[in-house]
Design a protein around this motif. Structure first.
Motif, mmCIF file in Angstrom:
data_model
loop_
_atom_site.group_PDB
_atom_site.id
_atom_site.type_symbol
_atom_site.label_atom_id
_atom_site.label_comp_id
_atom_site.label_asym_id
_atom_site.label_seq_id
_atom_site.Cartn_x
_atom_site.Cartn_y
_atom_site.Cartn_z
ATOM 1 N N ARG A 1 85.501 68.663 14.357
ATOM 2 C CA ARG A 1 85.406 69.396 13.097
ATOM 3 C C ARG A 1 83.994 69.277 12.505
ATOM 4 O O ARG A 1 83.416 70.260 12.040
ATOM 5 C CB ARG A 1 86.444 68.848 12.120
ATOM 6 N N ARG B 1 81.293 72.376 11.955
ATOM 7 C CA ARG B 1 80.699 72.617 10.636
ATOM 8 C C ARG B 1 79.165 72.590 10.705
ATOM 9 O O ARG B 1 78.488 73.478 10.177
ATOM 10 C CB ARG B 1 81.205 71.564 9.647
ATOM 11 N N PHE C 1 77.837 75.672 12.534
ATOM 12 C CA PHE C 1 77.974 76.885 11.720
ATOM 13 C C PHE C 1 76.912 76.912 10.615
ATOM 14 O O PHE C 1 76.259 77.936 10.388
ATOM 15 C CB PHE C 1 79.373 76.947 11.120
ATOM 16 N N TYR D 1 86.795 86.486 7.576
ATOM 17 C CA TYR D 1 86.350 85.207 8.135
ATOM 18 C C TYR D 1 85.036 85.395 8.894
ATOM 19 O O TYR D 1 84.591 86.520 9.143
ATOM 20 C CB TYR D 1 87.413 84.627 9.069
ATOM 21 N N ILE E 1 86.082 80.874 11.256
ATOM 22 C CA ILE E 1 85.819 79.975 10.131
ATOM 23 C C ILE E 1 86.161 80.697 8.841
ATOM 24 O O ILE E 1 85.572 81.749 8.524
ATOM 25 C CB ILE E 1 84.353 79.502 10.131
ATOM 26 N N ASP F 1 93.721 73.394 10.628
ATOM 27 C CA ASP F 1 92.743 73.654 11.681
ATOM 28 C C ASP F 1 93.405 73.651 13.061
ATOM 29 O O ASP F 1 94.360 72.924 13.305
ATOM 30 C CB ASP F 1 91.649 72.579 11.665
ATOM 31 N N TYR G 1 88.983 77.113 11.857
ATOM 32 C CA TYR G 1 88.651 76.038 10.929
ATOM 33 C C TYR G 1 88.574 76.590 9.501
ATOM 34 O O TYR G 1 88.294 77.773 9.288
ATOM 35 C CB TYR G 1 87.307 75.393 11.295
ATOM 36 N N HIS G 2 88.818 75.699 8.541
ATOM 37 C CA HIS G 2 88.776 76.068 7.128
ATOM 38 C C HIS G 2 87.778 75.159 6.417
ATOM 39 O O HIS G 2 87.940 73.942 6.417
ATOM 40 C CB HIS G 2 90.161 75.926 6.487
#
Length: 387
Positions: free
Chosen positions: A6, A10, A13, A155, A169, A180, A185-186
């Protein structure tokens, strides 16, 4: 989903977004990503609302409120349910309507089959939308796309560095790690707001979006015209319902006056079609009824997924299972009964997981699952239940 994975997603991104060119393909119709995203979100919600309007116009004679289930609907089938009883669910597929829920209203089935031509017009409108609006994509840079569609909330799609596959995302108010998956993913993306403000959506993508939006609006008007009889009935019905509710208020005022003078309480029955309203997708008791709840028969009212927070149910004949209400939310509710009246809660009532901040209960010896640390919770036990 592993926390390390995760963190890596992140980081990747954020790095990719920060490398986004600040200005690109700028013309008179270009807008920034923040404005575009806000408009797209409203458009998706509005499109769903337009389908709901058409469905409710069709079923107006049956006195049921219909809502589409976007999560269960697909390119070939339209799934919808009765707002007053979400277990009453149906799908429209290949020109046929079929019950898919645990509760069936045969009148809905029969009505749709007897008016097959008109319900098909509603489905054709839906089909037009999903055919052109299944998925739209705006490239932000070499690795990041912004995507939106009828079946998807907006998204970002982060492509893998090797060009094979990628992850979705979603932007959320707070990070929902439990939701997730390996490719979804959030994240709370507030840290990137400045990047979004400076990222330009080129005019050609804005024009494509405008064309789509105009198509959806024009098609809705065509369907509304084709089932205009149903829409006019619905508007007339709404006016009659408002007059009827005003009459209910007059009767309730008289009931209240009768109780004040003779201490004699009578209750009238109001159907769920009149009792509830929907606010931001959640059902609540209409504000106009709140002062009169002790004079309304609530003994058989279904409060499944109804938001009752802040409502005073004192001296009503409600029997409540707090596990079924929206979010188990009893915050700032009041539950007071007289000794000789039916109790709101029975001895087996389970409050496990319930939100009880500011709740006031003067009912009986309620104990099971109570969070006594809830701020402002006050419980007055008036004795044990009697057989």
């Amino acid at each position: 989903m592993g926390m390390l994975q995760r963190i890596l997603v992140r980081k990747d991104f954020y790095k990719s977004l920060n490398e986004t060119p600040r200005r690109r393909f700028v013309d008179a119709e270009s807008i920034n990503l923040t404005m575009f995203n806000e408009d797209v979100k409203n458009f998706i919600i509005g499109t769903e609302s337009k389908i709901n309007v058409c469905l409710n116009a069709f079923f107006s004679d049956l006195n049921v409120k219909i809502k589409i289930n976007r999560n269960k609907s697909t390119r070939s089938k339209l799934v919808f349910y009765n707002v007053d009883n979400p277990h009453e669910e149906y799908k429209l597929e290949n020109g046929e309507i079929v019950a898919t829920g645990s509760v069936v209203n045969n009148d809905v089935i029969s009505y749709a089959r007897n008016n097959k031509g008109k319900i098909e017009k509603v489905f054709l409108y839906y089909d037009t939308i999903v055919a052109s609006f299944a998925l739209m994509s705006v490239p932000i840079n070499a690795r990041v796309d912004y995507r939106y569609g009828f079946f998807e909330d907006a998204y970002f799609y982060l492509k893998a560095e090797n060009g094979f596959g990628g992850v979705q995302i979603y932007r959320v108010d707070k990070e929902v790690i439990d939701n997730d998956t390996v490719d979804c993913y959030h994240f709370n993306l507030d840290e990137l707001q400045e990047v979004f403000d400076k990222t330009i959506v080129p005019g050609d993508y804005v024009r494509a979006y405008d064309t789509l939006r105009n198509c959806v609006n024009a098609k809705e008007q065509k369907v509304r015209d084709e089932i205009s009889v149903e829409l006019k009935k619905q508007e007339s019905k709404r006016g009659i319902e408002e007059k009827l509710e005003d009459k209910f208020i007059e009767i309730l005022e008289l009931q209240k006056e009768l109780n004040d003078i003779f201490n004699e309480k009578r209750r009238i029955t109001i159907s769920s079609n009149y009792l509830f309203e929907e606010i931001n997708g959640t059902r609540r008791i209409k504000r106009k009824w709140l002062p009169y709840l002790p004079y309304i028969n609530l003994s058989k009212v279904n409060l499944t997924e109804v938001d009752i927070s802040g409502v005073d149910f004192s001296y009503t004949n409600l029997r409540l299972n707090p596990q079924i209400v929206y979010n188990k939310d009893l915050r700032h509710c009041r539950f007071v009964t007289r000794q000789n009246e039916n109790k709101i809660f029975d001895p087996t009532t389970d409050f496990t997981g319930c939100l009880l901040e500011g709740t006031y209960i003067a009912d009986a010896n309620v104990k099971k699952g109570i969070d006594y640390n809830a701020k402002g919770l006050k419980i007055i036990n008036r004795g044990e239940y009697h057989n």
